[in-house]
Each structure stands twice: as C-alpha cells, then as structure tokens.
Design an enzyme around this catalytic site. Structure first.
Site, PDB file in Angstrom:
ATOM      1  N   GLY A 379      68.851  41.618  51.393  1.00 52.53           N
ATOM      2  CA  GLY A 379      70.045  40.908  51.390  1.00 52.53           C
ATOM      3  C   GLY A 379      71.197  41.060  52.382  1.00 52.53           C
ATOM      4  O   GLY A 379      71.534  41.759  52.991  1.00 52.53           O
ATOM      5  N   THR A 383      70.159  46.653  50.465  1.00 54.32           N
ATOM      6  CA  THR A 383      67.940  46.769  51.036  1.00 54.32           C
ATOM      7  C   THR A 383      67.113  47.253  49.894  1.00 54.32           C
ATOM      8  O   THR A 383      68.119  48.273  49.008  1.00 54.32           O
ATOM      9  CB  THR A 383      67.596  48.057  51.522  1.00 54.32           C
ATOM     10  OG1 THR A 383      68.587  47.650  53.039  1.00 54.32           O
ATOM     11  CG2 THR A 383      65.712  47.769  52.124  1.00 54.32           C
ATOM     12  N   LYS A 399      68.503  49.138  44.767  1.00 52.85           N
ATOM     13  CA  LYS A 399      69.071  48.294  45.223  1.00 52.85           C
ATOM     14  C   LYS A 399      70.219  49.531  46.731  1.00 52.85           C
ATOM     15  O   LYS A 399      70.849  50.114  45.306  1.00 52.85           O
ATOM     16  CB  LYS A 399      69.934  46.762  45.286  1.00 52.85           C
ATOM     17  CG  LYS A 399      70.447  46.933  46.548  1.00 52.85           C
ATOM     18  CD  LYS A 399      71.318  45.153  45.784  1.00 52.85           C
ATOM     19  CE  LYS A 399      70.579  44.420  45.928  1.00 52.85           C
ATOM     20  NZ  LYS A 399      71.444  42.949  45.864  1.00 52.85           N
ATOM     21  N   ASP A 493      77.024  31.047  39.540  1.00 52.36           N
ATOM     22  CA  ASP A 493      76.294  31.204  40.471  1.00 52.36           C
ATOM     23  C   ASP A 493      74.522  30.539  41.007  1.00 52.36           C
ATOM     24  O   ASP A 493      74.231  31.249  41.275  1.00 52.36           O
ATOM     25  CB  ASP A 493      76.488  32.402  40.998  1.00 52.36           C
ATOM     26  CG  ASP A 493      75.793  32.497  42.752  1.00 52.36           C
ATOM     27  OD1 ASP A 493      76.339  31.605  43.136  1.00 52.36           O
ATOM     28  OD2 ASP A 493      75.859  33.475  43.537  1.00 52.36           O
TER      29      ASP A 493
END
Length: 641
Positions: A379, A383, A399, A493
């Site tokens: 994203g 990764t 990540k 969000d």
C-alpha cells in the site's frame, strides 16, 4: 470453594472518594510539599488518573486553599487544541469558579497563557491557589514538534511560584522531553526528579482488599491467608487487586480467579504497552529475569555483557517491574507480570544476543525475531508480509514502512497512536497492532495475523454482497465502534480498505492512525481536511466538530456500498465530492438494488442523514437495529462471499 458474594469492586481509572485507597504520602507531598511543580511518573493502570481525580475531590472544599482544574491533555496535538482543552477544564470546574466569584466566560479562550495568567491572578486575589491537575501529559512530546516555543511558555506558566501549583501525570514516554533545550533548561526542569507511583503499601493493599471504607456489613469476607495471597501475587498493584478480588467473589475459587485474570486480554494489553515504552536495555533485563528466574546482580551483568545497567535496574525497581528478594537476588515483580513475561523469551535464551548488524531489510529475518514467510500486500505506507514470531512461535503480520513515510514524524506518531488505541479498546473485531520497531535504518510494524483480504477487494467488482452477510459485517463493525466510542475514541477513517475480512468472513476494523478523542475537530493544525472524501461525514467535510455520529455516517456509507455495489456519491474532484457529502441527498439503496428491503434502506438513509441529530444516537443503537433486522430475516440471502 466458597459461594459467590455480591460485593462490588470498582475496577477502572476513575476511582475516587470512598472508592479511593492509599496514596496518603504521595498526596501530602503533592499538596503540602515544598515543590509547586510536581511530576508523577507511573506505569499504566496504577492509578495516575485516579490520583488526580482524588486530589480534585480533596481540594474542592472551600477551606483547602486550592481551586482544582482537571486538565486532560489527551488529543491536544496542536497549540490551539491545547488551549481548547484548558478551557474545557475550566468549564468542567465552572461551578467551583463561580462559587468564588470567578466567571469562566470572561477568561480568554484563544490564548492559553493569557487564560492561565488570568485565572491565577483572579484566584490569588481571593487567597486561593490554582491547582492544575494535568493528565496524559505525554501529548507534550508531539506538541513540542509542532511548536518549538510552546514548552518554554508553558513551563513558565506552570511554574509561577505565586498562585499556581502544577501536577503532571504521565508514563515514562515524557522522558523524551528531558533534553528539550528551547530555553536555558528543558521543560522537565523543575518537575524532576519525578515522584514515582508504583503499587500500594502493604497496609494500603490490605485495606483495598478488605474494602475498609465500606460499611462493615457490606465488606467482603477474606481470611488473612487469602488477603496475603492476593496482595503478594498482585505485587500491591491496585488494578490487579481489584480484578482478582472481583473474580474471586464471583466464582468463589481464588486459584481459578488468578488464572482468569492472568489470561485476561485487558491485562495483557497494559503489560504490552508498559513493556514497549521501556528502553531496549530495560526490556533485555526483564527478559533475562523472566527466562532465568531470580538472578544475582553479578550474574545479570554477565547476561548483559557488561553493559552499564544500574540506571535501568533502579528505574525498573521504582516502577514496580522488578523486586529484590530477601536473598538479594532480583526477579520480575508479581505473579501476573511473571506469567506474561514468560511468553516473551520462550524460543531463545536472552543471553543469545543477536548482533545489531545481522538483520537487514533485504533479508528474510527482522531483529532476529520475525521470519518473513510471504508477501501478502502493498500500500501507500509499506509492504505487508506474513511472518513468524520466533519468540512467541506464532504468526504475525509485518508491515515494512516506506522510508519516505517514516521520515515524517507525524506519520510515525500516528502509528504509535494506533498501537496504543487498538490495545486500549481491546475488541474482538478491531485489528490489534503490537509493536513499532527499527532494523538497519528501516522501520516496521507488527500486527495481528488473520489471513484476511480487505472489504475493498471484495467489493472491487461492484457486486452487492448477500444481504445477510452485509448485515452481519455491519453489526460487528457497529459493535467495534461502540467499544471505541466507549473509550471516547473516534476512528475518523472508516472505509472498505480499512476493514479486513478473515477467511471465515469475520470483519476487523483496522487503521486507527487518524483516530482521536470525541470532541476534537477534524482538521490538522494547518486547517486541512483529514480522512477519505468518499467516506467523510458532512461535518468532517466541513472541518467541523465530530462525535460518534460521524463514524456512524461513514459506516452507513460502507453498508450502502455493501448492499448496492456502488458508492452513493461520485465526483471528478475532491472539492465536489466533499460538497456532495455536505449537502447532496444520497440515493435510495433500492434504486440501485431492488432486493434491498425497505426497512434496511431506511436504516441506511438514517445513518446518512446530513443532520447528525437525525442519525442513530450511538453505535450500540445501530448495532441493535442491525441484529433485530437479521433475526427478522430482512437479509434473507445465505450466499457466501
């Protein structure tokens, strides 16, 4: 086993008054000691907030000589919001101020330092001292980055000897300001050395267990051996004592009660957060003691390979992580912390030191601990890999964050916030984040592994989900939001790419990096929009004040997309899209999918009302409606994703 008794132990951070036990020496030092600037340093759940609230109770009396203001710094991530939190503290104490002839409405609300000075002068004229009871002061670490001059001014306001006494309560994270040098001395000058708040004294712990402040007929009945077992196993930690006593009275078996507390996810969460805030050396000391049991100080030096550890040992002892036995050997303090620590060094001995240069981001192992198994996604921020945690012998998600992302201090602060918030909420449908680490100049984040794909991936072909599946997902997300809102946390969000679906269809709400306390504005310090335009509430799009109903609107947008395969609004620009969120009516879901029942369409449109007052008042209320709809068969399809 004894029969259960209906005696209530108050378990939580807002204990005060008749429910508050101990800390007499600390309270005397704060109120009557020679220092007018005091820093209380403690681990989580030891009772920092309760201490401040008890000080507020004790000094609210007219004859105390003080007028207290409980000032919560949490969520104050820029100077304007810090000023707003101070004004909120004044409003909360408005009746007390009015009783001595001070009108809060007359205090400046746009200049923090003028406001403090005004209140201090007016109280001094009445023979009173302003008592600033400051909670969650770790926020100053972030505030210092946003305004380098702020702490100099704040220290001067808080350390005016005439008419103000300041009490800061924080975790060890505040030590990050120890070297801040925007003035002739750092912010913590005058607040150090801190008053370290650990467990209760032995007698205070016994009094808490016996509930001595209750009427005699209402107190629990424990024999002396049970009292000593509870006290010593908890290492006089008030929160653990209350949990154990509550469980014991519920089930009547002390050993079983201890086992249940030891396996309680909330207990694990606060141990994890405390551990992550320690330095690397302090963590190594704890791992060594957990793996080897009691260790003589000389043997510990061998384990640490002659690294100077006296400072780490003193701080660990002061904070209640370790204790010195009668035979002078050191050990991890308390049954419950030892149980939690036992899992950390399970796969290797702590004296198997991994050289700092061994792992690199180009290899398959991070920090000698995480074996990268397979790449599972990528994203904007980094990764994601499936990995094996060799210490816990368990799968995790790792990540690897992009360098351009980690170069942004604010971005890293959002990651740290996500770790703390996901642990604090502790809901089964909220993805847990564990640890932010660095290796060979790179930065990584470890998270709960669930083998999931995002809801955005599932919806990518613009096909509606089966209605019963959509209802189930929405109800579980509403439950997760209710837990977050119960902690006064807004997500801000909510969108399909932040919702993970496990192989069994279980949803997980992720990414609390933009979350903040209820009542905060939806802007950065530059007045810019924060969030995702396609899933922003009208008030978020208008840069207005947010509450729980803003998250409910976003969840309504996600539910709309799940049952229709389409978003309700589309535009060629962000500005146009935000304008639609503010004022354009959403389409009826039945116009896009005739299979949507009228009652479900009405529920979605209620979530999407432009006026927050017309939406569901809480995530719990929305969840109840979704569950009732499921039971009534209003989502009749039983297809699988």
């Amino acid at each position: 086993m004894r029969p259960p008794r209906a005696v209530s132990y108050v378990v939580g951070q807002w204990v005060r008054g008749d429910c508050f036990y101990g800390r007499g020496g600390l309270i005397r030092e704060i109120l009557d000691g020679p220092r007018s600037s005091v820093w209380v340093l403690a681990r989580r759940r030891v009772g920092k907030t309760s201490l401040l609230k008890q000080l507020e109770v004790l000094t609210a009396r007219p004859d105390s000589g003080y007028l207290p203001a409980f000032w919560d710094f949490q969520g104050a991530d820029d100077p304007a919001e810090l000023a707003a939190t101070f004004h909120d503290a004044l409003l909360d104490a408005e009746e007390r101020f009015a009783a001595v002839g001070v009108t809060v409405a007359d205090v400046p609300d746009d200049d923090l330092f003028a406001a403090i000075a005004t209140v201090r002068r007016r109280l001094r004229a009445r023979g009173l001292i302003l008592l600033l009871l400051c909670d969650e002061v770790e926020e100053l670490v972030n505030l210092h980055r946003s305004d380098a001059t702020l702490l100099r001014k704040l220290r001067r306001s808080m350390q005016s000897q005439d008419g103000v006494r300041s009490v800061l309560a924080s975790s060890v994270r505040l030590f990050a300001l120890a070297e801040q040098r925007d003035d002739t001395s750092p912010f913590l000058h005058g607040f150090t050395p801190p008053l370290v708040m650990d467990g209760l004294t032995d007698d205070e712990a016994r009094s808490l267990i016996r509930q001595d402040q209750l009427a005699e007929q209402a107190r629990p009945v424990f024999d002396p051996d049970e009292i000593e077992t509870i006290r010593t196993r908890c290492h006089n930690h008030p929160y653990l004592i209350q949990l154990v006593c509550k469980r014991f009275l519920e089930i009547g078996d002390l050993e079983e009660a201890c086992e249940r507390v030891a396996s309680d996810a909330t207990v694990s969460h606060f141990f994890e957060v405390d551990f992550d805030l320690l330095s690397g050396l302090e963590q190594t000391v704890l791992r060594a003691l957990a793996a080897r049991g009691p260790i003589a100080s000389g043997d510990l030096k061998e384990v640490l390979r002659d690294q100077p550890a006296s400072g780490a040992l003193h701080r660990l002892a002061d904070l209640g992580f370790i204790r010195q036995r009668n035979d002078d050997r050191l050990e991890v303090a308390g049954f419950f912390l030892r149980r939690w620590m036992a899992a950390i060094p399970a796969s290797r001995s702590p004296d198997d030191v991994v050289p700092a240069s061994a792992p690199t981001l180009g290899l398959d192992v991070l920090d000698g601990r995480y074996i990268l198994v397979e790449r599972v996604g990528e994203g904007a921020t980094g990764t994601v890999y499936k990995a094996k945690d060799t210490l816990l012998d368990a799968p995790v998600a790792v990540k690897l964050l992009r360098p351009e992302y980690t170069a942004d201090a604010e971005a890293l602060d959002r990651v740290r916030q996500e770790i703390v918030l996901s642990r604090d909420i502790g809901h089964s449908n909220i993805l847990r984040t564990y640890h932010l680490g660095s290796c060979e100049g790179g930065t990584y984040l470890t998270m709960q592994w669930i083998g999931a794909r995002t809801l955005a991936d599932v919806l990518a072909d613009h096909t509606p989900l089966p209605l019963d599946v959509a209802l189930t997902i929405a109800a579980k997300l509403a439950s997760a939001l209710a837990a977050a809102h119960g902690r006064k946390i807004l997500h801000r969000d909510i969108k399909p790419s932040n919702i993970l679906l496990a192989d069994d269809g279980e949803p997980y709400l992720a990414d609390f990096g933009l979350a903040r306390l209820i009542g905060g504005a939806a802007t950065t310090r530059y007045g810019q929009f924060v969030g995702t335009p396609h899933y922003a509430s009208p008030e978020q799009a208008a840069l207005g004040e947010l509450d729980e109903r803003s998250d409910i609107y976003a969840l309504g947008l996600v539910l709309f997309e799940m049952v229709t395969g389409r978003r309700p609004f589309a535009a060629e620009s962000v500005a146009e899209l935000l304008a639609q969120q503010r004022s354009a009516p959403p389409p009826d879901p039945r116009d896009l999918n005739p299979e949507v029942p009228p009652v479900l369409a009405a529920l979605i449109l209620r979530c999407l009302a432009k006026d927050p007052a017309a939406r569901f008042s809480s995530a719990d209320a929305l969840r109840a409606e979704l569950l009732a709809m499921s039971r009534a068969g209003d989502g009749s399809s039983h297809q699988k994703l």
